[in-house]
Write an enzyme that holds these catalytic residues in place. Structure first.
Site, PDB file in Angstrom:
ATOM      1  N   PHE A  90      26.359 -16.804-132.579  1.00 59.88           N
ATOM      2  CA  PHE A  90      25.473 -15.677-132.875  1.00 59.88           C
ATOM      3  C   PHE A  90      24.199 -16.251-133.482  1.00 59.88           C
ATOM      4  O   PHE A  90      24.235 -16.866-134.546  1.00 59.88           O
ATOM      5  CB  PHE A  90      26.104 -14.672-133.842  1.00 59.88           C
ATOM      6  CG  PHE A  90      25.223 -13.459-134.063  1.00 59.88           C
ATOM      7  CD1 PHE A  90      25.317 -12.366-133.227  1.00 59.88           C
ATOM      8  CD2 PHE A  90      24.281 -13.451-135.076  1.00 59.88           C
ATOM      9  CE1 PHE A  90      24.486 -11.263-133.404  1.00 59.88           C
ATOM     10  CE2 PHE A  90      23.450 -12.347-135.258  1.00 59.88           C
ATOM     11  CZ  PHE A  90      23.550 -11.246-134.430  1.00 59.88           C
TER      12      PHE A  90
ATOM     13  N   ASP B  16      21.674 -24.041-137.352  1.00 61.44           N
ATOM     14  CA  ASP B  16      21.443 -22.655-137.753  1.00 61.44           C
ATOM     15  C   ASP B  16      22.284 -22.396-139.000  1.00 61.44           C
ATOM     16  O   ASP B  16      23.473 -22.086-138.922  1.00 61.44           O
ATOM     17  CB  ASP B  16      21.836 -21.714-136.611  1.00 61.44           C
ATOM     18  CG  ASP B  16      21.608 -20.244-136.961  1.00 61.44           C
ATOM     19  OD1 ASP B  16      21.458 -19.928-138.154  1.00 61.44           O
ATOM     20  OD2 ASP B  16      21.600 -19.414-136.027  1.00 61.44           O
TER      21      ASP B  16
ATOM     22  N   LYS C  12      18.619 -14.998-144.788  1.00 61.04           N
ATOM     23  CA  LYS C  12      19.622 -14.222-145.520  1.00 61.04           C
ATOM     24  C   LYS C  12      19.575 -14.442-147.029  1.00 61.04           C
ATOM     25  O   LYS C  12      18.816 -13.799-147.731  1.00 61.04           O
ATOM     26  CB  LYS C  12      21.013 -14.499-144.948  1.00 61.04           C
ATOM     27  CG  LYS C  12      21.223 -13.942-143.545  1.00 61.04           C
ATOM     28  CD  LYS C  12      22.658 -14.013-143.112  1.00 61.04           C
ATOM     29  CE  LYS C  12      22.862 -13.545-141.681  1.00 61.04           C
ATOM     30  NZ  LYS C  12      22.607 -12.118-141.478  1.00 61.04           N
TER      31      LYS C  12
END
Length: 463
Positions: A153, A238, A267
């Site tokens: 993802f 990532d 985040k």
């Protein structure tokens, strides 16, 4: 000039009772229907640290943390004070034909944690960082190909979606970005086959996959980095969900002694208040993109270096350091995994507990006993992965624990709490899981009545 009342607290209080109606009319009605169906429409009023409080004042333990955004907890006083200090200033924010002091400070402090990288590009989100990484990799190498892993993802913008393995997100939006292809996670042979074409600009990988909490083998990430170096491909980590202490190290790749060419962060860097993303990269990559004065703005993001976002990042790094939250994530995560793993021998549908730090997956699987097999099969036939809702819904309703299934059609429940959770919180989690899992092994029982309701809803949805 006379303005209406713009006190956000009063606006919230006056309209709170209409939140579902407003969202149904003006925003996402389907989300409102989902929340009502599974009983999650409790109307959260307040957040503090690792806890949420609903309209009745009940306290919940948040193991979702905004998909990992609230690593330092909700409404941290240091973060709030820092943001207030920006609002109370007269900083010349986003002049554009100037450079930002706070962006310089945040970049400097991020690179102190990742000393083998040299430059930072700021964006507004993790997906924007993925988009930048694709552009930087293609621009720096002159190659078109991007490799990612199955079940990955990397975001829902078109570039990010092109690197996201779940067909549930991709269906209906093709064709996606050309030149992107997937290999199986943990498959070095497949990776080398792809890289050996020498057409691949970058291999972009989550050190631990968020959808499923899938763990790399000890050989995968070091081997992938070595293959990328051999074939002239950039290795991009990532770390949007795994970074900033989530796994008990500042970056998850540190567990495997890997030094990527690019690291993507977002985040947790926001502190939960102001969206922010950061691409950390080697100077050799950066200077092939911004290589002349007429290309000084060849890539950018209007709000990427805004003062509130930069201040939020600075404050978040300071809280992580001052409160030793990276070390706390390692300690609490080890305690929690040990407690949950001790449950595995007692329950035939509890298969495995895995993860690092406070990124934990609790996986369930088919039972052996005939009585449970029939009930499991009923759920799987209606909707693959539905069993995990029999765990997450009672955890929420009966034990005041908010968590999520680790992906579409997944049999894994993911725990992603703030790094501020306590020993008592870990006992709360372990005890609640024990009770809910025990109930799931009782047929007939209240949990399987919930299962029948979920099956009926799934059948109606597909009809």
């Amino acid at each position: 000039m006379q303005y209406p009342n713009l006190d956000a607290s009063e606006i919230f209080a006056n309209r709170e009772g209409q939140r579902s109606a407003m969202h149904s009319r003006y925003l996402n009605e389907q989300l409102v229907r989902v929340l009502k169906t599974i009983g999650y429409d409790v109307g959260f009023q307040r957040g503090e640290g690792q806890y949420l409080f609903d309209r009745e004042g009940a306290r919940y333990l948040d193991l979702l943390s905004g998909f990992g955004v609230f690593a330092i907890g909700r409404n941290h006083p240091v973060l709030r004070q820092t943001l207030k200090s920006v609002l109370d200033s007269d900083f010349p924010n986003l002049v554009q034909l100037d450079v930002s002091t706070l962006a310089g400070v945040l970049a400097e402090r991020l690179l102190e944690h990742v000393p083998y990288l040299d430059k930072v590009f700021f964006a507004n989100s993790g997906a924007e960082c993925v988009e930048a990484a694709i552009k930087f990799a293609r621009g720096a190498t002159g190659r078109p190909g991007i490799i990612h892993c199955e079940h990955s993802f990397h975001g829902l913008t078109y570039g990010g979606l092109s690197l996201t393995g779940d067909p549930n997100f991709r269906t209906g939006f093709e064709p996606l970005l050309p030149g992107c292809s997937a290999i199986p996670f943990n498959d070095l042979e497949a990776l080398e086959k792809a890289l050996s074409t020498r057409k691949i600009a970058a291999f972009i990988v989550e050190p631990i996959q968020g959808k499923g909490v899938n763990m790399p083998s000890d050989e995968f990430l070091p081997g992938a980095a070595a293959l990328c170096k051999r074939y002239g491909t950039l290795f991009v980590a990532d770390e949007i969900q795994t970074g900033l202490g989530r796994t008990g190290r500042f970056l998850a790749v540190e567990h495997w002694n890997v030094e990527p060419d690019m690291v993507l962060l977002s985040k947790a860097l926001s502190g939960g208040h102001v969206p922010v993303g950061a691409v950390l990269t080697r100077k050799s990559v950066f200077e092939k993109i911004f290589n002349r004065m007429d290309r000084a703005v060849v890539h950018g993001s209007t709000f990427g270096k805004n003062d509130l976002a930069m201040a939020a990042g600075i404050a978040t790094l300071e809280v992580l350091k001052a409160e030793k939250l990276v070390e706390a994530a390692a300690k609490r995560g080890a305690e929690l995994r040990l407690a949950l793993n001790s449950l595995v021998p007692g329950y035939e549908m509890l298969k495995e507990v895995r993860g690092k730090g406070l990124m934990i997956g609790v996986e369930f699987g088919p039972p052996q006993s005939l009585r449970l097999k029939a009930s499991w099969a009923m759920l799987e036939t209606a909707n693959k992965g539905l069993f995990c809702q029999l765990i997450t819904v009672p955890l929420f309703k009966d034990h005041k624990i908010l968590t999520q299934v680790a992906g579409h059609a997944s049999h894994t429940v993911k725990l992603l709490p703030p790094l501020t959770i306590t020993e008592d919180d870990c006992k709360w989690i372990a005890g609640s899981f024990d009770q809910v899992i025990a109930d799931s092994h009782k047929v007939p029982g209240a949990i399987w009545s919930l299962g029948k309701t979920l099956v009926d809803n799934a059948v109606r949805k597909s009809a």
